[in-house]
Structure formats: structure tokens, C-alpha cells
Design an enzyme around this catalytic site. Structure first.
Site, PDB file in Angstrom:
ATOM      1  N   SER A 133       9.202 -32.080 -68.002  1.00  0.00           N
ATOM      2  CA  SER A 133       9.765 -30.730 -67.915  1.00  0.00           C
ATOM      3  C   SER A 133      11.081 -30.750 -67.156  1.00  0.00           C
ATOM      4  O   SER A 133      11.185 -31.319 -66.059  1.00  0.00           O
ATOM      5  CB  SER A 133       8.752 -29.832 -67.211  1.00  0.00           C
ATOM      6  N   GLY A 134      12.073 -30.181 -67.757  1.00  0.00           N
ATOM      7  CA  GLY A 134      13.389 -30.110 -67.126  1.00  0.00           C
ATOM      8  C   GLY A 134      14.269 -31.293 -67.448  1.00  0.00           C
ATOM      9  O   GLY A 134      15.402 -31.397 -66.970  1.00  0.00           O
ATOM     10  N   THR A 140      14.902 -29.203 -74.627  1.00  0.00           N
ATOM     11  CA  THR A 140      15.314 -28.019 -75.392  1.00  0.00           C
ATOM     12  C   THR A 140      16.819 -28.037 -75.620  1.00  0.00           C
ATOM     13  O   THR A 140      17.304 -27.740 -76.723  1.00  0.00           O
ATOM     14  CB  THR A 140      14.887 -26.743 -74.642  1.00  0.00           C
ATOM     15  N   ASN A 193      12.000 -26.157 -63.791  1.00  0.00           N
ATOM     16  CA  ASN A 193      13.037 -25.832 -64.781  1.00  0.00           C
ATOM     17  C   ASN A 193      13.187 -24.315 -64.877  1.00  0.00           C
ATOM     18  O   ASN A 193      12.200 -23.605 -65.031  1.00  0.00           O
ATOM     19  CB  ASN A 193      12.608 -26.414 -66.142  1.00  0.00           C
ATOM     20  N   SER A 209      12.110 -23.180 -68.639  1.00  0.00           N
ATOM     21  CA  SER A 209      11.105 -24.128 -69.120  1.00  0.00           C
ATOM     22  C   SER A 209      10.395 -23.572 -70.356  1.00  0.00           C
ATOM     23  O   SER A 209       9.982 -22.415 -70.389  1.00  0.00           O
ATOM     24  CB  SER A 209      10.101 -24.378 -68.010  1.00  0.00           C
ATOM     25  N   SER A 210      10.301 -24.422 -71.379  1.00  0.00           N
ATOM     26  CA  SER A 210       9.596 -23.987 -72.590  1.00  0.00           C
ATOM     27  C   SER A 210       8.116 -23.992 -72.267  1.00  0.00           C
ATOM     28  O   SER A 210       7.563 -25.026 -71.905  1.00  0.00           O
ATOM     29  CB  SER A 210       9.859 -24.963 -73.734  1.00  0.00           C
ATOM     30  N   GLY A 248       7.091 -31.284 -71.840  1.00  0.00           N
ATOM     31  CA  GLY A 248       7.066 -32.661 -71.325  1.00  0.00           C
ATOM     32  C   GLY A 248       5.825 -32.937 -70.490  1.00  0.00           C
ATOM     33  O   GLY A 248       5.050 -32.028 -70.188  1.00  0.00           O
ATOM     34  N   GLU A 304       3.486 -33.397 -67.595  1.00  0.00           N
ATOM     35  CA  GLU A 304       3.492 -32.617 -66.351  1.00  0.00           C
ATOM     36  C   GLU A 304       2.509 -33.185 -65.345  1.00  0.00           C
ATOM     37  O   GLU A 304       1.353 -33.464 -65.673  1.00  0.00           O
ATOM     38  CB  GLU A 304       3.123 -31.153 -66.652  1.00  0.00           C
TER      39      GLU A 304
HETATM   40  N1  LIG Z   1      22.991 -32.094 -71.848  1.00  0.00           N
HETATM   41  C1  LIG Z   1      22.958 -31.266 -70.821  1.00  0.00           C
HETATM   42  N2  LIG Z   1      24.087 -30.935 -70.170  1.00  0.00           N
HETATM   43  C2  LIG Z   1      24.063 -30.098 -69.144  1.00  0.00           C
HETATM   44  N3  LIG Z   1      22.943 -29.547 -68.670  1.00  0.00           N
HETATM   45  C3  LIG Z   1      21.795 -29.856 -69.236  1.00  0.00           C
HETATM   46  C4  LIG Z   1      21.728 -30.722 -70.359  1.00  0.00           C
HETATM   47  N4  LIG Z   1      20.452 -30.824 -70.751  1.00  0.00           N
HETATM   48  C5  LIG Z   1      19.715 -30.035 -69.914  1.00  0.00           C
HETATM   49  N5  LIG Z   1      20.541 -29.470 -69.005  1.00  0.00           N
HETATM   50  C6  LIG Z   1      20.116 -28.551 -67.951  1.00  0.00           C
HETATM   51  O1  LIG Z   1      18.763 -28.798 -67.691  1.00  0.00           O
HETATM   52  C7  LIG Z   1      18.000 -27.615 -67.803  1.00  0.00           C
HETATM   53  C8  LIG Z   1      16.637 -27.907 -68.360  1.00  0.00           C
HETATM   54  O2  LIG Z   1      16.766 -28.359 -69.657  1.00  0.00           O
HETATM   55  P1  LIG Z   1      15.700 -28.004 -70.744  1.00  0.00           P
HETATM   56  O3  LIG Z   1      15.290 -26.632 -70.658  1.00  0.00           O
HETATM   57  O4  LIG Z   1      16.245 -28.495 -72.013  1.00  0.00           O
HETATM   58  O5  LIG Z   1      14.516 -28.904 -70.286  1.00  0.00           O
HETATM   59  P2  LIG Z   1      13.200 -29.188 -71.047  1.00  0.00           P
HETATM   60  O6  LIG Z   1      13.056 -30.642 -71.169  1.00  0.00           O
HETATM   61  O7  LIG Z   1      13.187 -28.448 -72.318  1.00  0.00           O
HETATM   62  O8  LIG Z   1      12.120 -28.641 -70.100  1.00  0.00           O
HETATM   63  P3  LIG Z   1      10.732 -27.993 -70.426  1.00  0.00           P
HETATM   64  O9  LIG Z   1       9.836 -29.075 -70.857  1.00  0.00           O
HETATM   65  O10 LIG Z   1      10.332 -27.379 -69.188  1.00  0.00           O
HETATM   66  O11 LIG Z   1      11.012 -27.019 -71.474  1.00  0.00           O
HETATM   67  C9  LIG Z   1      18.814 -26.742 -68.687  1.00  0.00           C
HETATM   68  O12 LIG Z   1      18.564 -25.411 -68.418  1.00  0.00           O
HETATM   69  C10 LIG Z   1      20.226 -27.108 -68.375  1.00  0.00           C
HETATM   70  O13 LIG Z   1      20.680 -26.407 -67.239  1.00  0.00           O
HETATM   71 MG   LIG Z   2      12.212 -26.907 -73.050  1.00  0.00          MG
END
Ligand SMILES: Nc1ncnc2c1ncn2[C@@H]1O[C@H](COP(=O)(O)OP(=O)(O)OP(=O)(O)O)[C@@H](O)[C@H]1O
Ligand SMILES: [Mg+2]
Length: 1222
Positions: free
Chosen positions: A252-253, A257, A302, A305-306, A532, A534
Site C-alpha cells: 500500500s502506497g 494506482t 497512503n 489508498s485504494s 498491496g 498489508e
Molecule cells: N510515479 C509517481 N510520481 C510521484 N508520486 C507518486 C508516484 N507514484 C505514486 N506517487 C505518490 O504515492 C501516493 C500513493 O500512490 P498510490 O495511491 O498509487 O499507491 P497504491 O500502491 O495504489 O496504494 P494502495 O495499495 O494503498 O492503493 C500517490 O498518492 C502519489 O502521491
Molecule cells: Mg491504489
């Protein structure tokens, strides 16, 4: 050439240009994007015309493609595992061959994934870059050329591809990632797997220029980037018809996404434009803000977070244009609705709605714009730094409009959302029933009423559903009151269910908009963004499920990259040193085994009758998995005499591939059951709100379902199984996201945290396998098909088997033996360079073949064109000649006619002149002869006729006049009507006698003709009339009246009237006339009616009443008759005194047809006695002695005359009458 292969309609090497200057002629079709590097028009060749050459080129390109696809498609170099190398010189990409005309210098020892370069491009001399890695290289081979991307890949401190790590160790790998991260290079490869380290700050690497740079790029020739893998997947999908899936994993994070959005936006940017396509792209992209609003939340890890898993299948048509897609969602974390820990938030939508909803909207939804008012939002204001909820709400509304939500749908959606939020504010209070049992009731009805108003539900129904429960005892339904805590449980269950079902509806609704119509042939690119792995302090059912899903994804990864790879070498009989890797199927089995898996145990506990709680569940787990390597609990550890204070009671721990996670079983059964009391679903179904109602179909009392719904665990297991099945059918592309720190700090790299992820992601194993293996493998058949044109022995047909063909082909190409390995069914190529070399040679050959096809096609086209021109020319000239000849003929005809006319005119005029002369001569001759004959005649006349000429002339003239008169008479005869006495007068006096005579003759003849055509009856009538005329004409005034009356004879109708039967017998066939008369009485002069019958023998007077004859007179008894001169009908019949009747004296009768009666009597007498009737026409009638004088006033008949049948005696007859009267 890559471009040539992949985009055959975009860039075309032209044979002409090649012939002129040796450079490729590059053509760009309209709409094919900005010009690729080097796509400048060739100076040696004029700019092509737009229309015909375009079609021609397209056709040729199509033919080329057709030819190339013989060995292309799925059989391309990337068809085998992981080998994504695309040929062509990187320095002159996408021009092919090198514009400098330099020969391609293979660098077989170069172990990087860059594209081979020619030696002629600036900075591209072979061997100019020395690999700084310790990657083993074949002796005596040159280094790859120095270039930015390759340099990045080969930089010793921060290699772009971890396959080139030296030494290969966890530390080196970590160091490399850290080094690259510090240089803001967040993407790194392991072969084709992209590792992405979350920078937590926006980097300028996602610009349109970058999109252009990576568009149709060579995967290994550019810096590692998420766009490279997106492009690679997209090109493989578009050009090779391979369905793709992009698996984005990480905790996560870690940026999953974001990565999925980057992939989607890249594909949207590089696929073609167009109104329809853009709309589809926009809809696909806009599904993110909507789903994120409802499915994402801020967690400690996050801010966005999805809280659900998402798999999106984007579907493309054969050209690679997006058509639409399907989204699948997995297990929304619905517990967040009712509870979230401090520092986290509920789903974004609630905050967005309260912050961004207009006052009007909030009023309509009965909401207050204050988060702290709502229990489910922890009654705290929750504003996130850097997140503008209001703006996000507007963006979400816009997105919904773009996707196709109607305003009514949006309102309904927000109403249901508001209901969920307001449910959290429904407070219950405790009360006691009469039985002493605790019961609950609504503490503050306001919120409940508002909810009821929102959804069109009776508040009491909702209150009852929340505060009581219907229990079936045998066949009876009993309503039991719920305690306050049970009531709250009900309320929360309802809120969670409404929200999760609403989320499912939302996904369905989006799918309805973006779904592709059935029937279209599609290629699919799946993008998986699932929660992801956890590991929390306290992990519950949700974490267990999420980690199970990640375990399955890891399994897929292992299966497809590691295990499969090794197994294939063994299978193919290639010598291979096995690489140790961790196979997590044992963990998957621990969880999902259908008989003794944790999920199966949980289901069993949920369905088991009797007391069920988590204790019995964990006891069972402890028994079954007592000796399982990846399972431990307090009990199992105790059994092994191991003390672990970090493992409390009611907890079990699983050694996941990503680490050990301790799960607390509290709530497992309840969450797995996920039951909603029927009263609640029935209450929801009773609502008038269409959307809410549709979310609870089981609440319909008409359709009661006794079947228990499947448990959450089994549902999730099934959907994960479907997902895995789906993923297995596609070509996988991996993006493994790494979270560099726990504090979301920009550019902060925490090695320990990253190392943990490196370990559980199995990156080391991945590198090892990649390094030890062959870069490329392919079945012999497609390989030979693709490259057979490189050898004259295998081209165009190889008759032997595919393996032999491959061996012959490769032997001829003289590759180093260590570069190749021949498996049972596949050829293995160790380094990408060899493959690049092969591809380059193939492309050169293909270019030659394309040129050949072009030449052939152009020749054919020219011949066709020539033949067509020739045909046209012949046709035109035939038409033209025909036309000319016709014109000439017409002109000739006109001239001939003119000449003819002139000649005829001339001849006619000449003839006319001749005829005129002849006529004059003839006239002259006639005149002369007339004069001559006259002269002769006069001489003759003088000599012979002068003596009796007068007599002869007058005879002649007389005869001539008579002749003329008779002819004139003949021609002008008067009409044939007998009464017409006209006759033309005599023209000359001497003819008047003859004319009178002729008139008489003509009249007699006319009468004769008239008589001849009369019938005997008409003749009789006329005779009677004639007779009447002789008797009465000019003697009796009545005669004139009788002329118009026809003589009918029978006026009584004896035959018709039966009354007159006797009279008829008297008359028999001899009747001449019958009529009604009046007989004047002798005594008093009175008239009595009588019927008069005149037969050929008798005259009978009969009484009309009795129809009896009163007086029958023989005709011979009639002595004579008298009538007056006037117009009366009196008739005096003088009878012979000797007769019987005559003794009484004469008969005096009055007849209406006197003239006829007398005439007939006269005729009958003539016929019978041959004597005429003596008829007196007198002026006075004295009557016999017996007659009184009154009967005939004096002078009444005076002036009359006497007529006899012999003639009219005139005045002389009067004396006789007087005598007779005396
Ligand atoms: N390529 C990137 N460039 C800049 N910032 C990023 C990038 N990827 C992710 N981030 C930052 O990280 C944060 C978390 O990313 P994201 O929501 O995609 O995580 P996740 O893997 O989908 O988490 P979760 O499993 O909780 O959904 C985003 O809100 C953004 O601020
Ligand atoms: Mg996500």
C-alpha cells in the site's frame, strides 16, 4: 525498421529513393503523429503527391505487411518468454537502414537490452563504450555503442537493468536502486520487469515529449520507464495480436494506482485520435476519479489508498484504437464505512460531498456541510493537506457526466450515499420490555425521519427493521426486540451493505457505459491494480484476504517468470543450473485448499450449526495446521516449546512470501458471513427510492430465498480464481512498485523497508534467472517461418522438418555456437544481440523483398495502366474514326444532294422550255387547223346545207329544249307524298299541256304506288273514307269533323264484354259496325239508348241493359236514309212499308259516328244488294205521318240536299225530299 514492421502504414522505405541516394524514403500518413526522428523527406527525391502514391504505398505496405506477417504476429521475437528485443539501429531509430549507410556492427557480447548500433552513426562507433559491469562477455566481441539510455543501463553504479548487476547481491541491488532513486531515476528493469520506486513527489518524466519519446520505442534502447513497458505491451497487442495484462503489485502506497493511471494515459495518448476514440478514452480515464472517490480513502500508509481491488480490461480494435472496457472490482473494505482508526478517513466521497456539494444539493440530501457532525466520519474535521475535496467532488461530477451518468442517476447515487452517512447518526436508546428483556428504540427520530424521507420509506418500517428482528420458530415468525448493541450492529451492517452494494452498482453502471458492443473482434489489455500486501499492527479478516490475493499474484509471477523459465529449460533438454527460488504455492494452498484450507475451515465454521465463534475456528486451525511450515499460533508454538510473546491468543501467523503476518481472528466469522438480517433488506426493498430498492433484490417478499448467500471468503476466492484464469491467458507485463519510506516523504529512501520489499517481491531470484537463461526462445516452426528468407536454402520453402531448417539457417548465418542452443521444440538464443542481428538481417532482406514486391506491383500496375490506356485509346480512336467518317459521309451526301438538285433543276427547266415551245406549236397548229376546218365547214355549208338549214336547226333546237325540260323534270321530281300536288311549271309555254299531262300521270302513278303499298285493312278503311267523301263531301258539315276520325267499325267491344255475348251470336262473323246510338222515340221525341249492330245482312238495334236485340232489320227492308246538312248525328232510316218494322214508320237515330255508319250501311247494301243506298241530305225533314212535328223544328234541315249512291242531285234532290216528307 522497427517502425516499418510495427507501423507499416506510417513509414515506408521507397525503392526509388533507395535507388537514388540510398536513403530510405519516409512517408508519414496524415494523422500518424508527429514526425519521428529522421523522418525528413529525402533530398534526392521529390515530395510525393498526396493521392495516388498514398494509395499505392498503402497497398504496397499492406502487401509487405502481409509478407512480413508470415513470420510476424505471435511468432515475433517477443513471442517467447520475455524477449522483447526489437531490431534496428538505435542511433538512427526509426530510420532504417542507417542514413549514413554504415554497416551494422554486431556486438554479440553486449549483454544489455539496448538495440545494436551501426558503426557509422555519430557517437555510435562500435567499442566506444566499455561495459562497466562484470557481466560475462564472449571473448573477442565488441562493446555496445555509448548512448544515453544504454549508458543508463550499463552505468556500474546504477545499472538500468538489474540483470547487469555486479556483483549480484542484495546489497548491490539495494545500492543500485538507492543510487538510481537519488538520481530521480525511479524505474529500473529486470529484463522486462519494471521496478518502480515511489518518489512521493511529482517528477517531470510524464510530459507529452516523454510520451513521444517512448512512442514506438525500442524497449531496451531508452531509459527505463513505465512508458516503455506500456508501449511494449501496447505494440505487442496492436501488432502481434497478443492480449496483454499489466500486473502492478506492491504494498500500500507503493504507487500502483498511479502506475496504472500512467499506463492508461500513455496508451490513450499514443493510440489514434478521433471523435469516437477520444470519447472512449475519456470515459475509460474518467472512470478513475469516480471509482477513487467511492473506493479510496486516506490510510496511515497512503492518502489515496485504494480500498478495493481493481482489474480493468481495456479492449482495442484491430488498429489498436480503444473500444471500451470492463472493470472488475474486488472486495471493497466496507468496514471502513463504520469504523476507521484515528488518523485515517472514511471513503473520500463523504468528505467530497460535504465540502463540494452546493448548499442546495446538501439541503436536498438533508446533509450539513460539516464533517464533525457525522458519526461515521469520527465526528472530526478531516482536511487533508494537498487534497482539495471540493475540487475533487466537482471533478468527480464532471467525470460522471463524461461517462454518461444521467443527472437523475447522480442524484440517486448521492442520495444513497447521504443515507449511509446519516445512518451513522441514528442513535439508539435502551428500554425494557414488559418481560424484562432489554430492547432498543430510536433515541432521536429526526435523523431516521430524514433518511426515510430521502428514500421514500415509512420511518416506522425502518425503525422496526433496526430495532427488532423476525425470527422463524418452526413455521411461525416471531418478532424479537434487539438490544442497543444489537441495534447498532444492525445499523452498521445496513450501512456497510448499502455502501458496498452501491459501489458494485457504480462499477456496473460504469461498465454499462464503457462496455464494448458484442461481436467486435477485440484485443485486450488488462490492468490490475489491486491492494498491496498489508502488514499492520492488528491484522484482521480484510488483511488476510488482501494478502491472500497478493500471494496468488506472487504465485502467478513465480509461475510465469521463474518456475516456468526453469522448467522450460529442463523440458527442452537445455543444460541448465537450477536457480533456487521460493515457490509460494504451499502458502496459497494453506489458504485456499478447498478441503483443509483456512478459507474452507472458516466457511465450515460459518455454516456449522451450534455455537460458532472464533475460538472454535482457531482451535480447528491449530489442529489441522499444527505442523505446517507456514502456519503458527500460540498453541502450535507451545507444542514446539517455543515462546513468542509477539503472538497473542486468538491469533495465527502465516509466513507469507512477503513476510510473517499475524492475524487476529476476532470478527473473522462475522465478516465472512456478511449477513444482513432479512428485516433490513426487506425494509430497503420497501423503499420507493428506485436505486436503493434495486440494491436489495432479496428483500422482495415475493421472492424469498432460503439459500444462504456465499461467504465473503468463498466469493473472493472464486473471483481471484477467475482473475488468475484471465491473467494466464494474457501476456504478462510486470510493474513491481516499491515504497521507499513509511512517512510518504519525498525522495526518502529507507533501505530496510526497501530491502524487505525486494525480498518478498523475489527480485533477486528474478535477476538470477534472467542472467542465467537465454534471452530468447521460440518454437522452431514460427522461428523458421520468420527468418527463413535469410538463407537461400530455406527460402522460399524448406522441405525438411523445422528444426533442421532452423539449424541450416543459423549455420549459414554463422553465429557463434555458444549463442545458440537447440531444444526439443524451441531454439534458444543467448544474447539479445544475436537476436538483433537476426532481426536486422531479416529486415534488410524484407526491405529487399518489399522492394521486389513494390517493383512487381508497380510493374503490374503500370502494365495494367498501360493496357487500360491502350484499350481506352483504341476505343477512343474507333469512336473518333467512326465519328469522322460519319461526318464525311454526311458532307458528301449533302454535296451530292446539292449537285443532284442543281442537275435536276437544270434538266427540268430545259424540259419546261421544250414543253412550252411544243405547247405553243400545238396551239398554233390547233388554231390553224380550226381556222382551216372552219373554212372547210363554211365552204361545205355554203355548198350543201344552206337550202334546208332553218328546218333542221329549229328541229334541233326544239328537241334540245324538250330534252333539257325532261331532264330537268327528272332531276326535280316533286315529293312522293300523295297529298303533295306540287309540280314544277313548264319552262316554255309550248310545253304547258304536256306539263299538265305529265303532272296528272305523275299524280296517278304516285297514287298507284301509294295504293300498292297499302294493307287490305288500310285499303278497306280508305275505300270507306272514299265512299264517305263521295257521299258527304261538301254536303254535310259533319263530314269535315269525320276526316280526322278513323273508321273503327267496332265501338262496343263485343268480344271483350261478356255482357254482349248474345249480340255477338247475332253478329257472328258478319259484323260490319257496332256502336251505341240513341233512338228517338216516335211518340215523344225522347231519346233512348240503343246498341246498333250492322251486319252484312241485318241492322240490329239492341237494348243496352239487357243486351237483347230489340229490332232486327234486314238490309233489304231499308228503303233509304236521310241526314241533315249540318253537323248533327241524326239519321233517318226509311224502311219499306212492307217490312215488319216498317209498319211503325221510319227510324230516327242519333249516332256519334254518323258519317261512318251511313258509309258502311251504303257499302254493305252495295255488297249485299248491289244497289246504292238512297241517301238524302236535306235541310228539313218532315218525317212520316206517325212523327209529331215537334221532333223536327221547322227549317231545321232547310237548305239541305238529297244524295244518292249514284251521285249528288243538289238542289233538285230537295224537292224529292219534300215529296218524301209529304
Ligand atoms: N510515479 C509517481 N510520481 C510521484 N508520486 C507518486 C508516484 N507514484 C505514486 N506517487 C505518490 O504515492 C501516493 C500513493 O500512490 P498510490 O495511491 O498509487 O499507491 P497504491 O500502491 O495504489 O496504494 P494502495 O495499495 O494503498 O492503493 C500517490 O498518492 C502519489 O502521491
Ligand atoms: Mg491504489
Amino acid at each position: 525498421m522497427t517502425v516499418f514492421l510495427m507501423r507499416p502504414f506510417v513509414l515506408l522505405p521507397s525503392a526509388h529513393c533507395r535507388a537514388l541516394c540510398g536513403q530510405p524514403r519516409l512517408r508519414r500518413l496524415p494523422g500518424s503523429g508527429p514526425a519521428a526522428a529522421g523522418s525528413v523527406p529525402c533530398p534526392g527525391f521529390p515530395e510525393p503527391r498526396e493521392e495516388a502514391p498514398f494509395v499505392c504505398s498503402a497497398t504496397i505496405a499492406f502487401l509487405c505487411l502481409f509478407l512480413l506477417r508470415g513470420g510476424g504476429g505471435a511468432a515475433g521475437p517477443r513471442a517467447g518468454l520475455g524477449a522483447s528485443a526489437r531490431g534496428g539501429c538505435r542511433c538512427c531509430v526509426p530510420q532504417f537502414p542507417c542514413p549514413e549507410g554504415g554497416p551494422w556492427a554486431p556486438a554479440p557480447s553486449w549483454a544489455g537490452r539496448g538495440r545494436p548500433q551501426c558503426g557509422s552513426c555519430p557517437g555510435g562507433s562500435p567499442g566506444s563504450a566499455t561495459p562497466a559491469t562484470g557481466v560475462p562477455q564472449a571473448a573477442g566481441t565488441a562493446q555496445p555503442p555509448a548512448m544515453e539510455a544504454t549508458a543508463s543501463l550499463l552505468d556500474a553504479a546504477a545499472v538500468g537493468d538489474l540483470v547487469m548487476l555486479d556483483p549480484l547481491s542484495e546489497e548491490a541491488l539495494l545500492r543500485t536502486l538507492q543510487e538510481r532513486f537519488s538520481r530521480e531515476e525511479i524505474y529500473t528493469y529486470i529484463g522486462e520487469v519494471v521496478i518502480s520506486v515511489n518518489p512521493y513527489k511529482p517528477l517531470p518524466i510524464y510530459t507529452p515529449e516523454k510520451v513521444e519519446e517512448y512512442h514506438d520505442c525500442n524497449f531496451f534502447a531508452v531509459k527505463p520507464h513505465i512508458y516503455a513497458i506500456a508501449d511494449d505491451a501496447y505494440c505487442s497487442l496492436r501488432d502481434r495480436d497478443q492480449d496483454q495484462c499489466i500486473l502492478i503489485t506492491g504494498e500500500s502506497g507503493a504507487g500502483k494506482t498511479e502506475a496504472s493511471k500512467l499506463v492508461m494515459s500513455y496508451v490513450a495518448a499514443v493510440s489514434s485520435k478521433g471523435e469516437e476514440v477520444d470519447k472512449v478514452k475519456e470515459q475509460l480515464l474518467q472512470s478513475n476519479p469516480v471509482l477513487e472517490a467511492f473506493g479510496n480513502a486516506k490510510t496511515i500508509r497512503n492518502d489515496n489508498s485504494s480500498r478495493f481491488g481493481k482489474y480493468m480490461d481495456v479492449e482495442f480494435d484491430f488498429k489498436g484504437d480503444p473500444l471500451g472496457g470492463v472493470i472488475s472490482n474486488y472486495l471493497l473494505e466496507k468496514s471502513r464505512i463504520v469504523h476507521h482508526v484515528k488518523g485515517e478517513r472514511n471513503f473520500h466521497i463523504f468528505y467530497q460531498l460535504l465540502a463540494g456539494g452546493s448548499a442546495q444539493l446538501l439541503q436536498k440530501l438533508k446533509l450539513r456541510p460539516d464533517c464533525s457532525h457525522y458519526g461515521y466520519l469520527n465526528r472530526e474535521k478531516s482536511v487533508l493537506p494537498g487534497m482539495d475535496d471540493a475540487a475533487n467532488f466537482r471533478a468527480m461530477q464532471d467525470a460522471m457526466a463524461i461517462i454518461g451518468f444521467t443527472p437523475a442517476e447522480v442524484t440517486a447515487l448521492l442520495e444513497v450515499t447521504a443515507v449511509v452517512l446519516k445512518l451513522g447518526n441514528v442513535e439508539l436508546s435502551s428500554c425494557f420490555q414488559a418481560s424484562g428483556m432489554e430492547a432498543s428504540s430510536i433515541a432521536e427520530p429526526q435523523e431516521l425521519q430524514e433518511i426515510s424521507q430521502l428514500v421514500g420509506l415509512d420511518p416506522s418500517t425502518l425503525e422496526q427493521a433496526l430495532c427488532s428482528r423476525t425470527v422463524k420458530v418452526r413455521d411461525e415468525s416471531v418478532l424479537t426486540a434487539l438490544s442497543v448493541s444489537q441495534g447498532y450492529y444492525c445499523r452498521d451492517a445496513l450501512a456497510k451493505n448499502i455502501y458496498s452494494r452501491l459501489f458494485d452498482w457504480l462499477v456496473d453502471r460504469i461498465n454499462t457505459s464503457i462496455r464494448v458492443k458484442p461481436g467486435e473482434q477485440r484485443k485486450v489489455m488488462g490492468v490490475l491494480d489491486i491492494y498491496g500486501f498489508e502488514i499492520f499492527q492488528d491484522n484482521g479478516f480484510e488483511q488476510f484476504i488482501i494478502n491472500y490475493c497478493n500471494e496468488k499474484l506472487q504465485q502467478i509471477f513465480i509461475l510465469m517468470t521463474l518456475k516456468e523459465e526453469q522448467e522450460e529449460y529442463v523440458r527442452e533438454g537445455i543444460q541448465w543450473t537450477p536457480v533456487e527460488f521460493f515457490d509460494n504455492s504451499i502458502i496459497c494452498d494453506l489458504i485456499e485448499n478447498s478441503k483443509v484450507g483456512i478459507l474452507a475451515m472458516l466457511d465450515e465454521e460459518c455454516l456449522r450449526p451450534g455455537t460458532v465463534n472464533e475460538d472454535t475456528f482457531i482451535t480447528k486451525l491449530n489442529q489441522i495446521f499444527a505442523s505446517h511450515k507456514h502456519y503458527e499460533s500460540k498453541e502450535t508454538l507451545n507444542a514446539k516449546h517455543v515462546t513468542d510473546i509477539s503472538l497473542p491468543l486468538r491469533c495465527f501467523r502465516i509466513h507469507h512470501y512477503a513476510g510473517k503476518v499475524t492475524y487476529n481472528v476476532t470478527g473473522f466469522i462475522e465478516k465472512n458471513n456478511d449477513l444482513l438480517f432479512r428485516d433490513l433488506s426487506q425494509a430497503m426493498w420497501a423503499a420507493q427510492h428506485t436505486l436503493l430498492r434495486s440494491l436489495f433484490p432479496e428483500g422482495d417478499p415475493q421472492r424469498p430465498s432460503l439459500k444462504l448467500p456465499p461467504t465473503t471468503g468463498s466469493q473472493f476466492k472464486a473471483s481471484v480464481a477467475t482473475l488468475m484464469k484471465n491473467l494466464y491467458t494474457k501476456n504478462p507485463n510486470y510493474i513491481r512498485c516499491i515504497k521507499p519510506n513509511d512517512t510518504k516523504t519525498a525522495m526518502l529512501f529507507t533501505p530496510d523497508l526497501v530491502l524487505a520489499q525486494v525480498r518478498y517481491l523475489g527480485l533477486m531470484e528474478n535477476v538470477r534467472v534472467r542472467r542465467a537463461g537465454y534471452a530468447f526462445r521460440q518454437l522452431y516452426q514460427p522461428f523458421l517461418k520468420r527468418y527463413k528468407m535469410l538463407s537461400s536454402r530455406t527460402w522460399p520453402h524448406w522441405m525438411g522438418n523445422d528444426r533442421e531448417g532452423t539449424e541450416v539457417l543459423l549455420a549459414e548465418l554463422q553465429f557463434p555456437p555458444e549463442e545458440l542452443a537447440y531444444g526439443h521444440t524451441k531454439i534458444f538464443i543467448r544474447s539479445p544481440q544475436t537476436l538483433f542481428d537476426l532481426e536486422k538481417r531479416r529486415q534488410q532482406r524484407v526491405a529487399e523483398l518489399a522492394t521486389l514486391i513494390q517493383a512487381t506491383f508497380r510493374g503490374w500496375r503500370c502494365r495494367k495502366q498501360y493496357q487500360q490506356m491502350r484499350k481506352s485509346q483504341i476505343l477512343i480512336s474507333a469512336w473518333f474514326r467512326g465519328h469522322a467518317q460519319r461526318n464525311r459521309y454526311k458532307q458528301m451526301k449533302r454535296s451530292v444532294l446539292l449537285l443532284q438538285a442543281y442537275a435536276r433543276g437544270w434538266k427540268s427547266r430545259r424540259l419546261l422550255r421544250e414543253l412550252k415551245v411544243q405547247r405553243r406549236r400545238h396551239l398554233a397548229a390547233s388554231t390553224i387547223s380550226a381556222y382551216w376546218k372552219g373554212y372547210q365547214t363554211r365552204r361545205m355549208y355554203r355548198r350543201y346545207f344552206r337550202s334546208n338549214a332553218r328546218m333542221r336547226l329549229s328541229n334541233f333546237i326544239y328537241r334540245r329544249m324538250v330534252q333539257k325540260y325532261l331532264i330537268g323534270l327528272r332531276n326535280n321530281l316533286p315529293p312522293m307524298a300523295v297529298l303533295d300536288r306540287t309540280w314544277p311549271p313548264a319552262p316554255y309555254k309550248f310545253l304547258s299541256d304536256a306539263n299538265q299531262e305529265l303532272k296528272g300521270i305523275f299524280y296517278l302513278w304516285k297514287c298507284k304506288k301509294y295504293r300498292e303499298q297499302l294493307s287490305p285493312q288500310q285499303r278497306a278503311v280508305l275505300q270507306a273514307k272514299l265512299c264517305a267523301s263521295e257521299l258527304f263531301k261538301d254536303k254535310k258539315a259533319l263530314y269535315a269533323h269525320s276526316l280526322q276520325q278513323p273508321f273503327r267499325g267496332e265501338y262496343l267491344g263485343l268480344t271483350q264484354n261478356r255482357k254482349y255475348q248474345k249480340l255477338q251470336a247475332v253478329a257472328k262473323d258478319k259484323l260490319v259496325m257496332a256502336e251505341a246510338v240513341q233512338k228517338v222515340n216516335r211518340a215523344n221525341g225522347k231519346k233512348v239508348p240503343r246498341l246498333l249492330l250492322l251486319t252484312t245482312e241485318h241492322l240490329v238495334l239492341a237494348d243496352p241493359k239487357a243486351a237483347q236485340p230489340k229490332l232486327v232489320l234486314s238490309l233489304s227492308d231499308i228503303r233509304g236514309a236521310s241526314v241533315s246538312r249540318f253537323s248533327d248525328g241524326l239519321l233517318a232510316l226509311h224502311l219499306k212499308e212492307t217490312s215488319a218494322a216498317g209498319g211503325k214508320g221510319d227510324l230516327l237515330l242519333v249516332s256519334p259516328h254518323l258519317i261512318e255508319l251511313v258509309t258502311r250501311l251504303h257499302q254493305t247494301l252495295m255488297d249485299a244488294t248491289a244497289q246504292a243506298l238512297p241517301l238524302s241530305i236535306v235541310d228539313q225533314y218532315a218525317g212520316p205521318r206517325a212523327w209529331p212535328t215537334w221532333a223536327f223544328p221547322e227549317g231545321a234541315w232547310a237548305g239541305g240536299g238529297v244524295a244518292t249512291a249514284q251521285g249528288v242531285s243538289g238542289r233538285a234532290g230537295w224537292n224529292r225530299a219534300a215529296h218524301w216528307a209529304g
